[in-house]
Design an enzyme around this catalytic site. Structure first.
Site, mmCIF file in Angstrom:
data_model
loop_
_atom_site.group_PDB
_atom_site.id
_atom_site.type_symbol
_atom_site.label_atom_id
_atom_site.label_comp_id
_atom_site.label_asym_id
_atom_site.label_seq_id
_atom_site.Cartn_x
_atom_site.Cartn_y
_atom_site.Cartn_z
ATOM 1 N N HIS A 132 0.821 -1.222 0.000
ATOM 2 C CA HIS A 132 0.000 0.000 0.000
ATOM 3 C C HIS A 132 0.851 1.267 0.000
ATOM 4 C CE1 HIS A 132 -4.281 -1.514 1.067
ATOM 5 N NE2 HIS A 132 -3.623 -2.420 0.375
ATOM 6 N N ASP A 133 2.033 1.241 0.612
ATOM 7 C CA ASP A 133 2.880 2.442 0.540
ATOM 8 C C ASP A 133 3.381 2.626 -0.901
ATOM 9 O OD1 ASP A 133 4.074 4.723 1.681
ATOM 10 O OD2 ASP A 133 6.014 3.710 1.834
ATOM 11 N N GLY A 146 4.490 6.710 -3.968
ATOM 12 C CA GLY A 146 5.292 5.499 -4.077
ATOM 13 C C GLY A 146 5.875 5.074 -2.742
ATOM 14 N N SER A 150 5.076 7.478 3.250
ATOM 15 C CA SER A 150 3.975 8.398 3.559
ATOM 16 C C SER A 150 2.788 7.697 4.193
ATOM 17 C CB SER A 150 3.535 9.152 2.298
ATOM 18 O OG SER A 150 2.996 8.258 1.358
ATOM 19 N N ASP A 275 -6.699 -19.049 1.355
ATOM 20 C CA ASP A 275 -6.483 -20.420 0.887
ATOM 21 C C ASP A 275 -6.415 -21.301 2.121
ATOM 22 O OD1 ASP A 275 -3.908 -20.535 1.934
ATOM 23 O OD2 ASP A 275 -2.880 -20.554 0.014
ATOM 24 N N ASP A 282 2.474 -20.835 0.074
ATOM 25 C CA ASP A 282 2.418 -21.904 -0.923
ATOM 26 C C ASP A 282 1.449 -21.536 -2.044
ATOM 27 O OD1 ASP A 282 -0.044 -22.187 0.183
ATOM 28 O OD2 ASP A 282 0.265 -24.185 0.982
#
Ligand code: HEM
Length: 420
Positions: A132-133, A146, A150, A275, A282
């Site tokens: 997410h950053d 990016g 932040s 999963d 995996d």
């Protein structure tokens, strides 16, 4: 000089337009050849990023060349290279940019590895935080956003709904930063290092090249750059393409949901995994998203629409098939190196500190008694009864054998069937 044809999507993305273009004609040609071979219909991410877009070959540092080679697919994004650091307060440690990271990583590892061997909730959150950053950047936002820290440093970002669930790991980042910031580290690096440490701590996870030296940014990144779980495939694919990530790269990154246990998409199914082996890196995420999964597995709508999309499905099938684990680990590492450097314009001056990471754990899953309580996790996966104590224990990476009787009577039936 004639430059071979670039695939249309690379051209559409402005792959040829960067400062110093006329001086880097050799680079352009190399990229054109590489792109033509590998990106025939724009499935692989091969676009250069950050300062690598305009630096000439002979201007590249060892790290600059390495990152370029990794993102172009010439070099692996994984390595087993490992050393021991000198004592923290020694002269030798002060001389080595990576040394302090060895001590920080040691603390991270203790938080991320659960007693069962599975990785923990903070580990999963750290992987998501790194994403997410870094994902707060696109080719259309310029040199802004990016992997710049932040998400922690600009309080506005955590208030955005799509960052919900990251509150605790953000507080942990602040604790680590307060403790280690005096050694000159950046928040941006702390976040990305936590993401790669968490990944290798998850059993079977790749040991991804990890670089430091990113600058911090206290301004919030532009909003609207994160993926939504209810978006359609075209929207999601375009969102990632704008980050230089092509469909096969997206397929590899999505596999991070192999470790995940959702909490907020459907709160009534708090802790249900994506999963049947949460906390383990995996490929069951791939086979269970395109095939059959136990009833407790909760598959995100976004993962379904992407897995079904013809631009992505072949890669899901390849990761799910024979040799898929190594294939996925290779691709994930390469794609995560790219992701972790989005919006970073001093790649050429970074330091490669991968040697500080813990070793990769590569047991044969289900063999060598690892994880020892997998039978109990499987039993839990095959029931739909909501037992918060079990969900929370799995999330914490704790063994759940002592809790399994809470699942009566469904579990007893499973145990009997397994002869236990
Ligand atoms: C289409 C793209 C994606 C969408 C829509 C998406 C959405 C989500 C959502 C809704 C959750 C559950 C949050 C919760 O309820 O607790 C989640 C969890 C997670 N995501 Fe993604 N994600 C995407 C791509 C990625 C990528 C590229 C990565 C990593 C590189 C990633 C890593 C994770 C991890 C590790 C978790 C588990 C977090 C935790 O357990 O705290 N995701 N994602």
């Amino acid at each position: 000089m004639h430059i071979g044809p670039l695939p249309t999507c690379a051209l559409a993305q402005g792959a040829l337009a960067w400062p110093g273009m006329t001086e880097t004609i050799q680079n352009v040609q190399k990229r054109a050849e590489n792109a033509a071979a590998k990106e025939a219909d724009c499935k692989e991410s091969v676009e250069l990023i950050g300062d690598l877009e305009w630096l000439r070959d002979y201007e590249l540092s060892e790290v600059g060349a390495r990152v370029r080679n990794i993102i172009l697919g010439y070099e692996s994004g994984e390595t087993d290279e490992i050393y021991n650091a000198p004592p923290l307060h020694s002269f030798a440690c002060r001389q080595d940019t990576c040394c302090v990271w060895w001590y920080i990583v040691d603390e991270m590892e203790r938080l991320f590895r659960g007693p069962s061997g599975r990785c923990t909730n903070p580990a999963r959150a750290a992987i998501r935080l790194g994403f997410h950053d870094a994902a707060g950047w696109s080719k259309f936002t310029g040199q802004f956003g990016g992997a710049d820290g932040s998400i922690v440093l600009a309080p506005e970002e955590i208030l955005r709904p799509l960052n919900h669930g990251l509150e605790e790991i953000i507080e942990q980042m602040k604790i680590w930063y307060n403790k280690w910031g005096g050694y000159g580290i950046s928040m941006a690096d702390l976040i990305q290092m936590a993401g790669t440490v968490a990944t290798v701590v998850c059993p079977l996870g790749p040991r991804i090249r990890s670089f430091v030296g990113r600058p911090d940014n206290y301004n919030a990144c532009p909003d609207g750059l994160l993926p939504r779980v209810d978006s359609d495939a075209d929207t999601l694919i375009e969102l990632f393409r704008a980050k230089t990530i092509q469909p096969f790269g997206l397929a590899a990154l999505l596999g991070a949901h192999s470790t995940s246990q959702q909490r907020f998409v459907d709160p009534s199914r708090f802790g249900d995994p994506q999963d049947s082996t949460p906390g383990v890196w995996d490929t069951l995420f791939y086979s269970e998203t395109i095939g059959r999964a136990p009833p407790r597995v909760f598959t995100f709508r976004s993962d379904i629409v992407l897995a079904e999309d013809p631009r992505i499905y072949p890669e899901f099938r390849a990761f799910a098939g024979p040799g898929g684990q190594q294939h996925w680990n290779n691709d994930y590492a390469r794609e995560y190196v790219r992701l972790s450097l989005l919006g970073v314009y001093n790649i050429n001056n970074l330091t490669d500190c991968t040697w500080v990471l813990p070793p990769a754990i590569r047991p044969r899953f289900g063999e060598d008694g690892f994880p020892s309580d997998q039978w109990a996790v499987s039993a839990w996966e095959n029931t739909t009864v909501n037992v918060p104590e079990i969900a929370e224990a799995v999330m914490a990476g704790n063994p759940i054998t002592n809790l399994i009787d809470l699942l009566e009577p469904a579990v007893n039936m499973t145990k009997r069937a397994l002869g236990l």
